[in-house]
Design a protein around this motif. Structure first.
Motif, PDB file in Angstrom:
ATOM      1  N   ASP A 121      -4.187  -4.822  -5.279  1.00  0.00           N
ATOM      2  CA  ASP A 121      -5.546  -5.089  -5.717  1.00  0.00           C
ATOM      3  C   ASP A 121      -6.139  -3.873  -6.420  1.00  0.00           C
ATOM      4  N   LYS A 122      -6.600  -4.061  -7.640  1.00  0.00           N
ATOM      5  CA  LYS A 122      -7.227  -3.009  -8.454  1.00  0.00           C
ATOM      6  C   LYS A 122      -6.309  -1.807  -8.672  1.00  0.00           C
ATOM      7  N   TYR A 123      -5.001  -2.026  -8.507  1.00  0.00           N
ATOM      8  CA  TYR A 123      -3.995  -0.968  -8.704  1.00  0.00           C
ATOM      9  C   TYR A 123      -4.250   0.242  -7.820  1.00  0.00           C
ATOM     10  N   VAL A 124      -4.640  -0.043  -6.577  1.00  0.00           N
ATOM     11  CA  VAL A 124      -4.863   0.991  -5.579  1.00  0.00           C
ATOM     12  C   VAL A 124      -4.146   0.549  -4.312  1.00  0.00           C
ATOM     13  N   TRP A 125      -3.301   1.422  -3.764  1.00  0.00           N
ATOM     14  CA  TRP A 125      -2.615   1.107  -2.506  1.00  0.00           C
ATOM     15  C   TRP A 125      -3.368   1.796  -1.389  1.00  0.00           C
ATOM     16  N   THR A 126      -4.033   0.997  -0.559  1.00  0.00           N
ATOM     17  CA  THR A 126      -4.794   1.540   0.560  1.00  0.00           C
ATOM     18  C   THR A 126      -3.921   1.575   1.811  1.00  0.00           C
ATOM     19  N   VAL A 127      -4.312   2.412   2.752  1.00  0.00           N
ATOM     20  CA  VAL A 127      -3.587   2.531   4.015  1.00  0.00           C
ATOM     21  C   VAL A 127      -3.580   1.188   4.750  1.00  0.00           C
ATOM     22  N   GLN A 128      -4.633   0.407   4.585  1.00  0.00           N
ATOM     23  CA  GLN A 128      -4.730  -0.876   5.279  1.00  0.00           C
ATOM     24  C   GLN A 128      -3.753  -1.927   4.726  1.00  0.00           C
ATOM     25  N   GLN A 129      -3.371  -1.794   3.466  1.00  0.00           N
ATOM     26  CA  GLN A 129      -2.449  -2.749   2.851  1.00  0.00           C
ATOM     27  C   GLN A 129      -1.029  -2.448   3.291  1.00  0.00           C
ATOM     28  N   LYS A 130      -0.411  -3.426   3.928  1.00  0.00           N
ATOM     29  CA  LYS A 130       0.965  -3.282   4.387  1.00  0.00           C
ATOM     30  C   LYS A 130       1.755  -4.494   3.889  1.00  0.00           C
ATOM     31  N   PRO A 131       2.192  -4.445   2.622  1.00  0.00           N
ATOM     32  CA  PRO A 131       2.915  -5.588   2.062  1.00  0.00           C
ATOM     33  C   PRO A 131       4.150  -5.923   2.895  1.00  0.00           C
ATOM     34  N   ALA A 132       4.333  -7.211   3.154  1.00  0.00           N
ATOM     35  CA  ALA A 132       5.465  -7.690   3.939  1.00  0.00           C
ATOM     36  C   ALA A 132       6.293  -8.641   3.082  1.00  0.00           C
TER      37      ALA A 132
END
Length: 159
Positions: free
Chosen positions: A33-44
């Motif tokens: 999202d918005k080309y930002v990888w946040t700590v909360q995002q954990k792609p599975a």
């Protein structure tokens, strides 16, 4: 003239068939999202394994913009077997740019670059079924602007 056109078309068809990877089992990339990888995002990512006698190579895919502020990216993976039990968990350092020169690595043009890193070599799965791999950015910053997408590729190890 017709012969030349058919030869060129035939060569193009052969090249496109040769570029298909017969060993690939799974590949998926997720845009962030918005080309930002946040700590909360954990792609599975989930993938099926049917052959437990085969060994597999697992790759991580990263797409970044040149505005990404670091030369490297730390990613922690967690691999789970079909029952949900953890198979492995490791921290990986991926070099997106040359540490000395700052020149981008990977394939790309303009300010977007694609990388594929061999993360797990010759992984053996002991049971058939659906496996899950979870990726977490492990940098010292909650938000990483410039990371556009991450993904996973699973391929049979070439003998």
């Amino acid at each position: 003239m017709r012969k030349l056109a058919s030869v060129v078309a035939g060569l193009g068809m052969l090249l496109s068939l040769a570029s298909c990877d017969q060993n690939q089992v799974f590949e998926q990339n997720l845009d962030l999202d918005k080309y930002v990888w946040t700590v909360q995002q954990k792609p599975a990512f989930t993938f099926d394994i049917q052959d437990t006698t085969q060994r597999y190579d697992i790759y991580f895919n990263v797409r970044n913009q040149s505005v990404y502020g670091y030369y490297n990216l730390y990613v922690k993976h967690t691999l789970q077997e079909p029952s949900g039990k953890r198979v492995s968990q490791l921290l990986h350092q991926m070099l997106l740019m040359d540490p000395q020169t700052g020149e981008p690595r990977g394939q790309g043009s303009g300010d977007i670059f694609d990388h594929q890193f061999l993360a797990l070599r010759q992984q053996q799965f002991h049971q058939t079924g659906t496996y899950k791999i979870i990726l977490e950015q492990y940098m010292r910053q909650d938000q990483l602007p410039g990371i556009m997408a991450v993904g996973v590729r699973v391929a049979k190890t070439a003998n």
